[in-house]
Design an enzyme around this catalytic site. Sequence first.
Site, PDB file in Angstrom:
ATOM      1  N   HIS A  86      13.080  87.419  32.580  1.00 38.66           N
ATOM      2  CA  HIS A  86      12.960  86.127  33.267  1.00 38.66           C
ATOM      3  C   HIS A  86      12.640  84.998  32.286  1.00 38.66           C
ATOM      4  CE1 HIS A  86      12.173  84.444  37.546  1.00 38.66           C
ATOM      5  NE2 HIS A  86      12.598  83.470  36.756  1.00 38.66           N
ATOM      6  N   ARG A 106      17.649  84.642  41.178  1.00 42.14           N
ATOM      7  CA  ARG A 106      16.519  85.448  41.630  1.00 42.14           C
ATOM      8  C   ARG A 106      17.006  86.873  41.854  1.00 42.14           C
ATOM      9  NH1 ARG A 106      13.877  81.976  39.871  1.00 42.14           N
ATOM     10  NH2 ARG A 106      12.169  80.807  40.817  1.00 42.14           N
ATOM     11  N   MET A 165      26.755  76.064  42.785  1.00 41.95           N
ATOM     12  CA  MET A 165      27.243  75.048  41.847  1.00 41.95           C
ATOM     13  C   MET A 165      26.350  73.823  41.867  1.00 41.95           C
ATOM     14  SD  MET A 165      29.696  75.105  39.670  1.00 41.95           S
ATOM     15  CE  MET A 165      31.071  74.260  38.884  1.00 41.95           C
ATOM     16  N   GLY A 166      25.042  74.067  41.669  1.00 46.50           N
ATOM     17  CA  GLY A 166      24.110  72.962  41.495  1.00 46.50           C
ATOM     18  C   GLY A 166      24.098  72.505  40.049  1.00 46.50           C
ATOM     19  N   ARG A 167      22.956  71.957  39.615  1.00 46.16           N
ATOM     20  CA  ARG A 167      22.874  71.403  38.263  1.00 46.16           C
ATOM     21  C   ARG A 167      23.163  72.463  37.205  1.00 46.16           C
ATOM     22  NH1 ARG A 167      18.330  69.744  41.076  1.00 46.16           N
ATOM     23  NH2 ARG A 167      18.135  67.522  41.537  1.00 46.16           N
ATOM     24  N   ILE A 168      22.543  73.651  37.361  1.00 43.01           N
ATOM     25  CA  ILE A 168      22.704  74.689  36.342  1.00 43.01           C
ATOM     26  C   ILE A 168      24.112  75.263  36.383  1.00 43.01           C
ATOM     27  CG2 ILE A 168      21.882  76.944  35.562  1.00 43.01           C
ATOM     28  CD1 ILE A 168      19.106  76.137  36.719  1.00 43.01           C
ATOM     29  N   ALA A 203      15.153  82.612  31.164  1.00 44.41           N
ATOM     30  CA  ALA A 203      16.284  81.690  31.049  1.00 44.41           C
ATOM     31  C   ALA A 203      15.856  80.268  30.704  1.00 44.41           C
ATOM     32  CB  ALA A 203      17.106  81.697  32.332  1.00 44.41           C
ATOM     33  N   GLU A 258      10.210  92.297  40.075  1.00 52.44           N
ATOM     34  CA  GLU A 258       9.656  92.009  38.752  1.00 52.44           C
ATOM     35  C   GLU A 258       8.130  91.788  38.811  1.00 52.44           C
ATOM     36  OE1 GLU A 258      10.587  87.405  37.841  1.00 52.44           O
ATOM     37  OE2 GLU A 258      12.399  88.624  38.068  1.00 52.44           O
TER      38      GLU A 258
END
Length: 332
Positions: free
Chosen positions: A288, A241, A157-160, A290, A270
């Site tokens: 990848h 990731r 639950m960080g910024r993103i 986003a 990847e």
Amino acid sequence: MTAARPRVWVSQPLFDDIVARLETHFDVDATREVADHAPERIAEALREADGALVTLNDPVGAAQVAAASRLRAIANVGVGYNNLEVAALQAQGIVVTNTPDVLTETTADFGFALMMAAARRITEAERWLRDGQWRGWSFKSLLGADIHGSTLGILGMGRIGQGIAKRAAGFGMRMLYHNRHRLPEEVERECRASYVDYETLFAQADHAVLVLPYSAQNRHLIDAATLARMKPTATLTNIARGGLIDEAALADALAAGRLAAAGLDVFEGEPNVDPRLLALDNVVLTPHIASGSLATRRAMVSLAVDNLIAALGFGPDAGKPRNAIPHAVLPR
């Protein structure tokens, strides 16, 4: 005699007009075509460099900087930096920076979109239509899961993660989260999110989204046991990731119907993707991307350039790059 200018290496083609700002202060060795650099090539490029601008494609560790006696700074274009052996670089006195904040909203947009695509079977439906299988409307064709009114579980639950929670509020979702540290009460209220333990999050979530940093300690954190806790009607979305998920266990769960669907933007090996995932209809796969809006990718490169200029002692923030990891690291 004029002193030689510092030299910087740019590992991948980025945006020429932004990278050109480096030429005010440095001699720039810029890579012109997308490259999968061998470790030896990276070591060679860094040997005579004072600084480098690299991307997540470019692994840099102790071996790559062993002979780089002039190297003082590496600016990573991305908020994640598991392509870098940060401790080894810092041990050599090299400043490491990243590009947080500027990609938060774009990545949250994409994470929510990927979750919705998995839940509503959007890519599966498009393939079905393009393959000529739509021969008339059917009441029970391609039934998916609702987003509105469902339970969203956010791991990290960080910024993103907070950005995704704020978007989910508009869909009337019940929001649960798990984090290394509980958020302050005012942030929980703003996000309308409740803190729960790891097991509860996966047991109760209708849609689980991974937005936590990767480390060797949490490799395959999402394993067969965690997947078994999830509802068979649930979805799992990963924009963090790839190594966080045991992809073999995920493929097993999806194939057996023990999990309804998944949305994956990142993969452990990847650009290679597990062939079993490629063969499944109930997984949405993206390469990848986003953070991949034009405005955001330009902002990321611009911030990385600013960080490198400052880390090498130039510009208005000389000696104080905004995004050093950690901030206490000093140039040698």
